[in-house]
Design a protein around this motif. Structure first.
Motif, short mmCIF file in Angstrom:
data_model
loop_
_atom_site.label_atom_id
_atom_site.label_comp_id
_atom_site.label_asym_id
_atom_site.label_seq_id
_atom_site.Cartn_x
_atom_site.Cartn_y
_atom_site.Cartn_z
N ILE A 1 0.86 -1.27 -0.01
CA ILE A 1 -0.07 0.01 -0.02
C ILE A 1 0.96 1.43 0.16
N ILE A 2 0.97 2.10 -1.35
CA ILE A 2 1.48 3.25 -1.00
C ILE A 2 0.65 4.27 -1.07
N PRO A 3 1.02 5.13 0.07
CA PRO A 3 0.14 6.47 0.47
C PRO A 3 0.18 7.59 -0.45
N ALA A 4 -0.15 7.39 -1.64
CA ALA A 4 -0.17 8.49 -2.79
C ALA A 4 -1.32 9.25 -2.53
N SER A 5 -1.04 10.71 -3.09
CA SER A 5 -2.17 11.46 -3.08
C SER A 5 -3.10 11.08 -4.21
N MET A 6 -4.28 11.67 -4.15
CA MET A 6 -5.34 11.16 -5.10
C MET A 6 -4.88 11.60 -6.49
N LEU A 7 -4.60 12.74 -6.63
CA LEU A 7 -3.89 13.22 -7.96
C LEU A 7 -3.08 12.32 -8.54
N ALA A 8 -1.71 12.13 -7.37
CA ALA A 8 -0.83 11.22 -7.96
C ALA A 8 -1.28 10.01 -8.62
N ALA A 9 -2.21 9.11 -8.04
CA ALA A 9 -2.61 7.99 -8.18
C ALA A 9 -3.35 8.26 -9.67
N PHE A 10 -4.35 9.18 -9.68
CA PHE A 10 -5.03 9.32 -11.06
C PHE A 10 -3.92 9.83 -12.02
N MET A 11 -3.04 10.46 -11.89
CA MET A 11 -1.94 10.73 -13.09
C MET A 11 -1.19 9.60 -13.44
N LYS A 12 -0.97 8.67 -12.48
CA LYS A 12 -0.19 7.52 -12.62
C LYS A 12 -1.02 6.46 -13.72
N SER B 1 -8.01 1.35 -0.53
CA SER B 1 -9.40 0.89 -0.80
C SER B 1 -9.25 0.77 -2.54
N LEU B 2 -8.50 1.66 -2.95
CA LEU B 2 -8.57 1.35 -4.77
C LEU B 2 -7.79 -0.06 -4.66
N ILE B 3 -6.64 -0.22 -4.12
CA ILE B 3 -5.92 -1.92 -4.18
C ILE B 3 -6.71 -2.61 -4.23
N TYR B 4 -7.48 -2.77 -2.85
CA TYR B 4 -8.56 -3.80 -2.57
C TYR B 4 -9.56 -4.10 -3.41
N ALA B 5 -10.17 -2.92 -4.01
CA ALA B 5 -11.27 -3.02 -5.34
C ALA B 5 -10.60 -3.61 -6.21
N ALA B 6 -9.43 -3.10 -6.82
CA ALA B 6 -8.77 -3.81 -8.06
C ALA B 6 -8.63 -5.20 -7.88
N ASN B 7 -8.12 -5.62 -6.61
CA ASN B 7 -7.62 -7.09 -6.46
C ASN B 7 -9.01 -7.76 -6.18
N SER B 8 -10.02 -7.35 -5.80
CA SER B 8 -11.07 -8.14 -5.43
C SER B 8 -12.23 -8.11 -6.69
N ILE C 1 -15.20 -8.81 12.66
CA ILE C 1 -14.35 -7.50 12.87
C ILE C 1 -13.41 -7.80 11.65
N VAL C 2 -12.53 -6.59 11.35
CA VAL C 2 -11.78 -6.43 10.30
C VAL C 2 -10.46 -5.58 10.67
N SER C 3 -9.44 -6.06 10.02
CA SER C 3 -8.15 -5.35 10.23
C SER C 3 -7.73 -4.99 8.66
N ALA C 4 -7.55 -3.78 8.39
CA ALA C 4 -7.40 -3.40 7.07
C ALA C 4 -6.58 -1.93 6.77
N ALA C 5 -5.64 -1.77 5.70
CA ALA C 5 -5.38 -0.37 5.72
C ALA C 5 -6.04 0.55 5.47
N SER C 6 -7.39 0.43 4.87
CA SER C 6 -8.35 1.38 4.44
C SER C 6 -9.08 1.89 5.90
#
Length: 547
Positions: A25-36, A225-232, A399-404
């Motif tokens: 999980i990379i803590p990127a800004s939303m704009l950075a993720a969007f541009m990547k 949340s983006l990574i989890y959604a893409a993987n799931s 119960i759940v543990s997650a980076a999100s």
């Protein structure tokens, strides 16, 4: 040798690669993720809203301009601004632009008469450096005047630190500000990868149990949340088969923000749509391939869409926010097929505290009564009242543990300590939701906390959803909702009948006796013209308990 415990056997996780079970999980800004993800495809449509279309390049440029506006107004990294908006393109730009330079955003619902006091209390709690109104509703000017008067009174009697000014127009604000593009880009680059895990976005819960609670999320949580959604979901970012994604849920709530921003950052065109029956009746004209809504939205779609409407563009209807009864699922599938549409209906479960992580129903066979499979990446456990894990097929609290996960409930340390617990060196969120998990990975949503009663003399736990499902199957029933009686030993049912249907409490009880045990039967049945709902699309059970 199998033990029957999911955390040991991991039968439901067979075949899933390690990089998806434990993604980086990379803590990127939303704009950075969007541009990547979208840097080479900026000419494509990003957002449709209010009859206008905006390209990815428009979104990028406007977000940079907005970041420049904030910098020129003295707003700096670590500060907080409030964005008061319905679902609008301007609100998206403000969030992307502020987040890109390390400025936290509190997303707030537009002022209305029902919650104006709560609105002002929230401003006092957060003390944002700037408050921005983006609202084209008829009540807009009245709200602005009311807010201005509030500020004047409070500044005279109770100074509020940090307020600068309020902008009442988006394009006028960003187009009239001159700034150094080089200066802004340096600041954006500085914050493209977060150096810490501080809160950057403040959303709401739906308030299904009480008034909405504020949830602070970091960039790491948003990106997770983006990574989890893409993987799931098995859907690649920039999936060309996803023509348009229609989002109706308000994005100041976690369940509205997640599908909206995950799709925007992932490169899928997003439609911002209203949630009234009139709005829903026109969804087909927007030609969406996905619709994110609720069971109520699905019913309104079937009832309001013209019979000769072309809905062939629709490939999936996502139902979240409330349990979708099997009868509603079957009626929905029949409606689509009768209209020459091959769309799937995906019944999902999710929690706002985890950026709506929960279950996905993509590309898996439908099994009646289930809500799909858990998101890949988060660690889910189902436990009993003592905190011990239950076996496959047994009911317990999830119960759940997650980076999100959010960082607790803002301003409520007591509730945070109660709901966010330490276990095996990790932070888990106690959902208050009762689920069961099968060995093949399917999740059954049984009920929410206190949505069950213990029958006198039987000592059997009866879930209100079980009674609702039985009532829903009866001919002539349009909607129903079941609540626990004050003594917590029985339940009370509220029923809305279909037009031109006659039924009495006695006739309903008679039919229910064929479906339920005697101790499961509702003590009382009340007929209503409509079931009270919250703006999230969920049943307002709290109000029903007072009726």
């Amino acid at each position: 040798m199998k033990t029957g415990y999911p955390s040991i056997d991991k039968t439901h996780l067979q075949g899933i690669p390690e990089e998806k079970l434990h993604p980086e999980i990379i803590p990127a800004s939303m704009l950075a993720a969007f541009m990547k993800i979208n840097g080479e495809h900026l000419d494509e449509i990003a957002v449709e809203a209010d009859g206008k279309t905006y390209t990815k390049n428009d979104l990028k440029d406007d977000a940079i301009k907005f970041a420049g506006l904030l910098l020129k107004e003295g707003i700096k990294a670590g500060d907080k601004i409030a964005v008061v908006t319905p679902n609008s393109y301007e609100g998206i730009v403000a969030i992307f632009g502020a987040n890109a330079i390390g400025v936290a955003v509190v997303i707030m619902k537009p002022i209305d008469e029902s919650d104006v006091k709560y609105f002002y209390e929230e401003l006092d709690i957060h003390k944002p450096k700037m408050v921005l109104f983006y609202d084209n509703s008829a009540a807009w000017m009245s709200a602005v005047r009311s807010y201005a008067q509030y500020i004047q009174v409070h500044l005279a009697t109770k100074p509020i630190d940090g307020y600068t000014r309020q902008y009442f127009g988006f394009k006028n604000a960003i187009d009239k500000v001159e700034f150094s593009l080089e200066e802004v880009m340096k600041e954006i680059e500085k914050h493209s990868i977060s150096k810490d895990d501080k809160p950057m976005l403040y959303l709401k819960t739906s308030g299904s149990a009480s008034k909405p609670k504020t949830l602070p999320f970091s960039n790491r949580a948003i990106f997770a949340s983006l990574i989890y959604a893409a993987n799931s979901t098995g859907t690649d970012t920039r999936d060309e088969t996803v023509k348009k994604v229609l989002c109706q849920a308000s994005y100041y709530h976690g369940y509205g923000f997640m599908p909206l921003f995950v799709n925007i950052m992932g490169g899928n065109p997003v439609i911002l749509a209203g949630a009234t029956p009139k709005d829903v009746a026109n969804y087909y004209k927007l030609k969406p391939s996905y619709i994110y809504g609720s069971p109520l939205t699905l019913r309104q779609f079937m009832e309001s869409t013209p019979k000769d409407a072309d809905i062939s563009s629709l490939t999936a209807f996502f139902c979240a926010g409330a349990a979708l009864h099997e009868k509603d699922y079957e009626e929905g599938i029949k409606y689509f097929r009768d209209h020459g549409c091959e769309a799937e209906i995906r019944n999902n479960y999710g929690i706002s505290e985890g950026m709506c992580i929960g279950t996905v129903n993509d590309h898996v066979a439908h099994i009646p009564g289930t809500a799909g499979k858990f998101y890949i990446g988060p660690e889910w456990l189902i436990v009993d009242e003592n905190g011990d894990e239950v076996k496959y097929g047994e009911v317990g609290e999830a119960i759940v543990s997650a980076a999100s996960l959010c960082q607790g409930y803002f301003g409520d340390e007591e509730l945070t300590k109660k709901c966010f617990i330490k276990r095996d060196g990790k932070t888990f969120f106690k959902t208050g939701d009762f689920l069961s998990l099968s060995e093949d990975g399917y999740v059954r949503f049984i009920g929410r906390e206190r949505r069950f009663f213990i029958a006198v003399g039987i000592f059997e736990k009866v879930n209100c959803e079980t009674v609702e499902e039985a009532i829903s199957s009866l001919n002539g029933v349009y909607q129903n909702a079941v609540v626990v009686t004050p003594d917590e030993t029985s339940c009370k049912a509220f029923i809305v009948l279909k037009p031109n249907t006659t039924a009495t409490e006695q006739s309903i009880q008679s039919e229910l006796k064929k479906l339920l045990q005697a101790y499961e039967m509702p003590r009382e049945i009340v007929f209503l013209d409509k079931i009270p709902m919250m703006d999230s699309g969920k049943v307002n059970y709290k109000l029903l308990k007072t009726m």
